[in-house]
Design a protein around this motif. Structure first.
Motif, PDB file in Angstrom:
ATOM      1  N   ILE A 101       1.503  -8.838  -6.623  1.00  0.00           N
ATOM      2  CA  ILE A 101       1.689  -7.625  -5.810  1.00  0.00           C
ATOM      3  C   ILE A 101       1.867  -6.405  -6.709  1.00  0.00           C
ATOM      4  O   ILE A 101       1.352  -5.320  -6.441  1.00  0.00           O
ATOM      5  CB  ILE A 101       2.882  -7.804  -4.866  1.00  0.00           C
ATOM      6  CG1 ILE A 101       2.520  -8.813  -3.758  1.00  0.00           C
ATOM      7  CG2 ILE A 101       3.274  -6.490  -4.243  1.00  0.00           C
ATOM      8  CD1 ILE A 101       3.689  -9.334  -2.992  1.00  0.00           C
ATOM      9  N   GLU A 102       2.584  -6.589  -7.834  1.00  0.00           N
ATOM     10  CA  GLU A 102       2.763  -5.457  -8.757  1.00  0.00           C
ATOM     11  C   GLU A 102       1.441  -5.029  -9.363  1.00  0.00           C
ATOM     12  O   GLU A 102       1.173  -3.838  -9.549  1.00  0.00           O
ATOM     13  CB  GLU A 102       3.734  -5.853  -9.869  1.00  0.00           C
ATOM     14  CG  GLU A 102       5.185  -5.714  -9.471  1.00  0.00           C
ATOM     15  CD  GLU A 102       6.108  -6.148 -10.599  1.00  0.00           C
ATOM     16  OE1 GLU A 102       7.279  -6.410 -10.306  1.00  0.00           O
ATOM     17  OE2 GLU A 102       5.646  -6.225 -11.754  1.00  0.00           O
ATOM     18  N   LYS A 103       0.606  -5.998  -9.660  1.00  0.00           N
ATOM     19  CA  LYS A 103      -0.715  -5.644 -10.207  1.00  0.00           C
ATOM     20  C   LYS A 103      -1.505  -4.801  -9.220  1.00  0.00           C
ATOM     21  O   LYS A 103      -2.137  -3.811  -9.580  1.00  0.00           O
ATOM     22  CB  LYS A 103      -1.495  -6.939 -10.476  1.00  0.00           C
ATOM     23  CG  LYS A 103      -1.580  -7.346 -11.902  1.00  0.00           C
ATOM     24  CD  LYS A 103      -2.654  -8.419 -12.041  1.00  0.00           C
ATOM     25  CE  LYS A 103      -2.555  -9.076 -13.385  1.00  0.00           C
ATOM     26  NZ  LYS A 103      -3.526 -10.162 -13.521  1.00  0.00           N
ATOM     27  N   LEU A 104      -1.462  -5.196  -7.970  1.00  0.00           N
ATOM     28  CA  LEU A 104      -2.218  -4.451  -6.969  1.00  0.00           C
ATOM     29  C   LEU A 104      -1.667  -3.042  -6.798  1.00  0.00           C
ATOM     30  O   LEU A 104      -2.416  -2.084  -6.595  1.00  0.00           O
ATOM     31  CB  LEU A 104      -2.173  -5.180  -5.631  1.00  0.00           C
ATOM     32  CG  LEU A 104      -2.891  -6.520  -5.526  1.00  0.00           C
ATOM     33  CD1 LEU A 104      -2.623  -7.143  -4.163  1.00  0.00           C
ATOM     34  CD2 LEU A 104      -4.373  -6.389  -5.744  1.00  0.00           C
ATOM     35  N   ARG A 105      -0.360  -2.906  -6.901  1.00  0.00           N
ATOM     36  CA  ARG A 105       0.237  -1.587  -6.697  1.00  0.00           C
ATOM     37  C   ARG A 105       0.084  -0.677  -7.896  1.00  0.00           C
ATOM     38  O   ARG A 105       0.149   0.541  -7.772  1.00  0.00           O
ATOM     39  CB  ARG A 105       1.716  -1.737  -6.359  1.00  0.00           C
ATOM     40  CG  ARG A 105       1.899  -2.224  -4.953  1.00  0.00           C
ATOM     41  CD  ARG A 105       3.339  -2.377  -4.582  1.00  0.00           C
ATOM     42  NE  ARG A 105       3.434  -2.823  -3.196  1.00  0.00           N
ATOM     43  CZ  ARG A 105       4.514  -3.377  -2.674  1.00  0.00           C
ATOM     44  NH1 ARG A 105       5.577  -3.569  -3.413  1.00  0.00           N
ATOM     45  NH2 ARG A 105       4.515  -3.742  -1.411  1.00  0.00           N
ATOM     46  N   LYS A 106      -0.149  -1.253  -9.078  1.00  0.00           N
ATOM     47  CA  LYS A 106      -0.323  -0.423 -10.279  1.00  0.00           C
ATOM     48  C   LYS A 106      -1.669   0.267 -10.291  1.00  0.00           C
ATOM     49  O   LYS A 106      -1.901   1.185 -11.054  1.00  0.00           O
ATOM     50  CB  LYS A 106      -0.247  -1.314 -11.522  1.00  0.00           C
ATOM     51  CG  LYS A 106       1.107  -1.396 -12.174  1.00  0.00           C
ATOM     52  CD  LYS A 106       0.952  -2.081 -13.516  1.00  0.00           C
ATOM     53  CE  LYS A 106       2.116  -2.982 -13.794  1.00  0.00           C
ATOM     54  NZ  LYS A 106       1.933  -3.753 -15.013  1.00  0.00           N
ATOM     55  N   ARG A 107      -2.596  -0.157  -9.483  1.00  0.00           N
ATOM     56  CA  ARG A 107      -3.935   0.392  -9.567  1.00  0.00           C
ATOM     57  C   ARG A 107      -3.944   1.863  -9.198  1.00  0.00           C
ATOM     58  O   ARG A 107      -3.204   2.310  -8.330  1.00  0.00           O
ATOM     59  CB  ARG A 107      -4.863  -0.349  -8.607  1.00  0.00           C
ATOM     60  CG  ARG A 107      -5.050  -1.808  -8.936  1.00  0.00           C
ATOM     61  CD  ARG A 107      -5.955  -2.473  -7.946  1.00  0.00           C
ATOM     62  NE  ARG A 107      -5.381  -2.494  -6.614  1.00  0.00           N
ATOM     63  CZ  ARG A 107      -6.006  -2.982  -5.541  1.00  0.00           C
ATOM     64  NH1 ARG A 107      -7.218  -3.477  -5.662  1.00  0.00           N
ATOM     65  NH2 ARG A 107      -5.431  -2.957  -4.354  1.00  0.00           N
ATOM     66  N   SER A 108      -4.793   2.627  -9.879  1.00  0.00           N
ATOM     67  CA  SER A 108      -4.935   4.041  -9.558  1.00  0.00           C
ATOM     68  C   SER A 108      -6.406   4.367  -9.562  1.00  0.00           C
ATOM     69  O   SER A 108      -7.179   3.820 -10.337  1.00  0.00           O
ATOM     70  CB  SER A 108      -4.206   4.896 -10.581  1.00  0.00           C
ATOM     71  OG  SER A 108      -4.799   4.738 -11.835  1.00  0.00           O
TER      72      SER A 108
END
Lengths: 236, 316
Positions: free
Chosen positions: A224-231
């Motif tokens: 989930i953190e990986k997905l939220r780090k995306r920009s």
């Protein structure tokens, strides 16, 4: 004919100047060899000149991105966190330390670095002092330096109340050489350098450091953190 | 076969020659099983131009290699001096209730006689550049400079601080403050600030003049020093403390853009001990002074007040 004389005199005068220059170097027979280009002693390279050239090459490679840059890791030590009302810090206190340009291959250095992860610092120093490889002693020196830094500069309280949360060894650059085989066959030899990164944190080490990343909850968190780090690149 | 005459040689030769088994026990790991052709095997490889990043410059200097020349010319700063001229010795028992003790009376008498003889001459030199220089007014402006300097400390901006603080003091205030947060508050002043000592000195050339003034400040303050991670390291955020200090202010008189700035503090030996740091730590090694370095450091300021004699000559 008169012009020729003048020309010859000029030619001789120039040569005499060269000969007088070469006399103070030493032996007399060097005057005959004045036409050969000899390097002066000031042009010889010391160890420091060689090192400057190599360091310039390494800096250029770091700039291009083919080698990992060595500046960003110790810059984490300069972050200042604001004080809180509770008194508890936002983040567990940590210290980053590294050693670069270690003359040891990263593949071998990785094994003791893996062994240390999750250990307290006393345990790590004990285990490394009786390790078979040369890289273990280098890691031990780095750990002791980091311990000193933490006590003096980063306001850690106790010398043995620390544990290791991050330690890896990474390739940095290689110098190539040549070796000879049986007949006219040649082979390539690489002399390898690596860097070693460490993070020390304050407190008692967690009980299941190696097994934490393997539970379902932890893996779901990471995803989930990986997905939220995306920009989105070049977005407003 | 060796003859019987060379029995001694046989005996010595046996010790030097080790069996292959004994060699395997003592040699390092990465070696060939037959060390007979070791040197020929070395010739197969080219000599690599490896550099030692590990050895320090000291070890290299021992071997005979010169250290690299540094072409960084450090700038010389003329706007401030690095010392206190003629430091003021504060009398004992100054901040305590018993003002009329024996020790205080002795100290007061001694100080008055020394300073009045040359104080007016120093004042005259200061008034050449500042015509409106009054001691009582200056003490209040000095206190305001003191407050401004300490309140700007928390912002971590050295260029702003140079308006209120000399380079010598900035070195001492800013160095240990870099990776910490400071909260400082001035509550009130318990006594009026008083000018205690005036000195002027000239640097190498006669026209360069520096002036220093010591001011006695008795006040209430709050100081709290926080860690890099936000933990309290020293002091407290709520409890105020009484502070007695002798602060030195300096000005470069021959500079048209010079101003009075905080230079240094005099901490007397009889002052009460500081509150301890909150965490426990091991005592560091005692500070060793470099005697050779201290001999080489020679101040560019003259130790005399000989430039004051010319004022009398000009008058007469």
């Amino acid at each position: 004919m008169f012009n020729n004389l003048i020309k010859s005199l000029n030619f001789l005068s120039h040569n005499i100047y060269h000969i007088n220059r070469s006399i103070p170097t030493g032996l007399f027979h060097t005057n005959l060899a004045s036409f050969v280009n000899k390097q002066d002693k000031s042009l010889e390279e010391d160890d420091f000149d060689l090192q400057r050239k190599e360091s310039a090459k390494i800096k250029n490679l770091e700039r291009l991105g083919s080698i990992k840059s060595h500046i960003s890791w110790p810059q984490y030590n300069r972050i200042i966190y604001p004080p809180t009302e509770d008194g508890k810090p936002i983040r567990n206190p940590f210290v980053h330390h590294m050693r670069h340009f270690v003359k040891y291959p990263a593949k071998k250095m990785w094994y003791p670095a893996l062994m240390i992860r999750g250990m307290s610092i006393d345990e790590a120093i004990k285990q490394l002092s009786f390790h078979r490889l040369k890289g273990a002693h280098i890691i031990k020196e780095v750990l002791l330096e980091a311990q000193d830094l933490a006590l003096k500069q980063h306001n850690f309280e106790f010398k043995s109340n620390m544990w290791i949360s991050y330690s890896t060894a990474v390739d940095s650059f290689r110098v190539k050489g040549v070796r000879k085989h049986r007949a006219m066959r040649l082979g390539m030899v690489e002399y390898k350098y690596c860097t070693y990164y460490v993070r020390l944190e304050e407190g008692v080490p967690p009980p299941n450091y190696h097994l934490e990343a393997e539970t379902y909850e932890a893996r779901a968190k990471e995803y989930i953190e990986k997905l939220r780090k995306r920009s989105i690149y070049l977005s407003i | 076969m060796l003859s019987i005459i060379n029995k001694r040689n046989i005996f010595l030769h046996q010790k030097l020659v080790k069996s292959l088994y004994e060699q395997t026990l003592t040699r390092p790991l990465a070696t060939h099983w037959d060390p007979k052709f070791r040197r020929l095997r070395k010739n197969k490889f080219t000599e690599p131009t490896l550099l030692d990043f590990d050895s320090n410059t000291k070890e290299k200097v021992k071997r005979g290699i010169e250290p690299p020349t540094s072409f960084i010319y450090k700038p010389i700063n003329i706007t401030s001096s690095k010392e206190i001229f003629d430091p003021y010795i504060p009398p004992e028992g100054d901040g305590k209730a018993s003002l009329f003790s024996k020790e205080f009376a002795k100290g007061a008498v001694e100080k008055i006689t020394k300073s009045t003889s040359k104080k007016f001459k120093h004042l005259r030199l200061i008034k050449k550049s500042d015509s409106n220089f009054d001691e009582n007014l200056f003490a209040e402006t000095a206190q305001q400079i003191y407050i401004d300097a300490h309140s700007i400390l928390s912002k971590r901006d050295p260029e702003e601080m140079l308006n209120f603080v000399t380079e010598n003091a900035l070195m001492k205030m800013y160095h240990n403050m870099k990776f910490k947060t400071i909260r400082w508050k001035w509550i009130e002043s318990l006594e009026e600030p008083v000018v205690k000592h005036l000195v002027t000195r000239e640097m190498m050339v006669k026209t360069d003049l520096y002036a220093q003034v010591t001011v006695r400040i008795h006040s209430k303050q709050i100081l709290a020093v926080y860690d890099r991670f936000g933990r309290l390291a020293f002091g407290s955020d709520t409890l105020p403390k009484d502070v007695l200090e002798y602060v030195v202010f300096e000005k470069h008189l021959s500079d048209p853009y010079g101003s009075w700035r905080l230079h240094d503090k005099i901490i007397p030996s009889w002052s009460p001990a500081k509150t301890p740091v909150i965490r426990s730590f091991a005592l560091p090694e005692p500070y060793k002074t470099d005697d050779e370095l201290e001999k080489r450091i020679v101040s560019k300021f003259k130790g005399d007040d000989s430039h004051l004699e010319k004022i009398q000559e000009e008058k007469s």
